[in-house]
Design a protein around this motif. Structure first.
Motif, PDB file in Angstrom:
ATOM      1  N   CYS A   1      51.159  23.943  36.933  1.00 23.56           N
ATOM      2  CA  CYS A   1      52.588  23.894  36.868  1.00 23.56           C
ATOM      3  C   CYS A   1      53.272  23.010  38.080  1.00 23.56           C
TER       4      CYS A   1
ATOM      5  N   TYR B   1      48.130  26.743  39.027  1.00 22.59           N
ATOM      6  CA  TYR B   1      48.915  25.501  39.745  1.00 22.59           C
ATOM      7  C   TYR B   1      48.860  24.413  39.168  1.00 22.59           C
TER       8      TYR B   1
ATOM      9  N   SER C   1      53.969  25.127  27.726  1.00 26.36           N
ATOM     10  CA  SER C   1      54.523  23.999  28.516  1.00 26.36           C
ATOM     11  C   SER C   1      53.600  23.201  29.168  1.00 26.36           C
ATOM     12  N   THR C   2      53.810  21.979  29.093  1.00 25.95           N
ATOM     13  CA  THR C   2      53.077  21.065  29.886  1.00 25.95           C
ATOM     14  C   THR C   2      53.894  20.069  30.605  1.00 25.95           C
ATOM     15  N   SER C   3      55.254  20.339  30.972  1.00 27.96           N
ATOM     16  CA  SER C   3      56.123  19.481  31.275  1.00 27.96           C
ATOM     17  C   SER C   3      56.369  20.124  32.959  1.00 27.96           C
ATOM     18  N   HIS C   4      55.668  19.667  33.843  1.00 28.43           N
ATOM     19  CA  HIS C   4      55.494  20.266  35.190  1.00 28.43           C
ATOM     20  C   HIS C   4      55.510  19.247  36.277  1.00 28.43           C
TER      21      HIS C   4
ATOM     22  N   GLU D   1      46.088  19.617  41.725  1.00 26.45           N
ATOM     23  CA  GLU D   1      47.096  20.398  40.580  1.00 26.45           C
ATOM     24  C   GLU D   1      47.161  19.315  39.476  1.00 26.45           C
ATOM     25  N   GLN D   2      47.341  18.100  39.736  1.00 27.32           N
ATOM     26  CA  GLN D   2      47.549  17.331  38.556  1.00 27.32           C
ATOM     27  C   GLN D   2      46.249  16.926  37.635  1.00 27.32           C
TER      28      GLN D   2
ATOM     29  N   ARG E   1      45.585  30.015  32.302  1.00 30.97           N
ATOM     30  CA  ARG E   1      46.039  29.463  33.547  1.00 30.97           C
ATOM     31  C   ARG E   1      46.023  30.630  34.561  1.00 30.97           C
TER      32      ARG E   1
ATOM     33  N   LYS F   1      56.895  23.352  39.733  1.00 34.18           N
ATOM     34  CA  LYS F   1      57.943  23.863  39.122  1.00 34.18           C
ATOM     35  C   LYS F   1      58.359  25.179  39.150  1.00 34.18           C
TER      36      LYS F   1
ATOM     37  N   VAL G   1      58.160  29.750  33.107  1.00 30.04           N
ATOM     38  CA  VAL G   1      57.145  28.656  32.425  1.00 30.04           C
ATOM     39  C   VAL G   1      56.532  29.110  31.130  1.00 30.04           C
TER      40      VAL G   1
ATOM     41  N   LEU H   1      46.147  19.856  35.147  1.00 32.88           N
ATOM     42  CA  LEU H   1      46.875  19.358  34.149  1.00 32.88           C
ATOM     43  C   LEU H   1      46.590  18.370  33.253  1.00 32.88           C
TER      44      LEU H   1
END
Length: 224
Positions: A157, A155, A168-171, A179-180, A204, A160, A164, A183
């Motif tokens: 992500c 989550y 990747s950390t560009s979510h 969720e935030q 994850r 997105k 994935v 990350l």
């Protein structure tokens, strides 16, 4: 030489099952597990661990009470900690003991799952997942550590879509503060790896519904 493992979150569902697998795969005589956690108003951390070892979660190990007492005396060491404090609030003697020799694995499993869109929930996940991870990394930085494993969530992500990549950390966009926060915590671990050159692994998982192994498949001591 014993394999030395430090764990957070051993009293949670995922942490319990990870501990189960560790105990199943290593001979007790070759293992040292250090469980970092807190007591409750009803039980000390040591008592909580005894209850976990005696629960159905560990039925496949067929532990006797003598086995459990041996584990708690010789294999699993419970250390009171506070992830809300710098370096997890460990007593000086405990920090000295942890840094005295090399640790093979540090599993950071502890975290708070709260998907509610309230200010209280947002404050709680930031305190536990972000600040708590920062304090765990402060402690890890002071240890002779071979590998660090961070248990995040799929989550992280956010919303997105599509494939994935694992790195990747560009979510985003994020649907809630939880969720935030996960990350953000993962990015703290990635920064720790870059600064210290400690090998880090990132997991994850999505929805966890219990253990699929053993005689009683799907058993879970709690749901999160």
């Amino acid at each position: 030489m014993k394999t030395r493992i430090i764990m957070t979150g051993t009293t949670g569902m995922l942490g319990q099952n990870l501990l189960f697998e560790i105990l199943r795969q290593y001979p007790f005589s070759q293992l040292e597990v250090i469980a970092l956690g807190r007591s409750t108003t009803e039980q000390t951390l040591h008592q909580r661990m005894r209850a976990i070892l005696a629960s159905d979660t560990f039925a496949a190990l067929r532990l006797s009470w003598a086995d459990i007492e041996h584990l708690l005396a010789q294999v699993i060491h419970c250390i009171e900690s506070d992830f809300g404090a710098n370096a997890c609030g460990l007593a000086p003697a405990d920090r000295k003991m942890l840094s005295a020799c090399e640790t093979d694995w540090f599993f950071h499993v502890a975290g708070l799952t709260d998907l509610r869109a309230t200010l209280a929930a947002e404050d709680a996940v930031k305190r536990v997942n972000v600040a708590g991870t920062k304090h765990v990394l402060e402690l890890a930085s002071s240890l002779h550590l071979r590998e660090f494993a961070y248990v995040g969530t799929a989550y992280a992500c956010g919303g997105k879509t599509g494939p994935v990549a694992a790195s990747s950390t560009s979510h985003g966009p994020f649907r809630n503060a939880y969720e935030q926060s996960k990350l953000t915590a993962e990015l703290l671990v990635r920064g720790f790896s870059e600064r210290t050159a400690v090998k880090c692994r990132y997991f994850r998982p999505s929805t966890i519904c219990g253990c699929l192994d053993g005689e009683r498949r799907g058993i879970a001591s709690k749901f999160e």
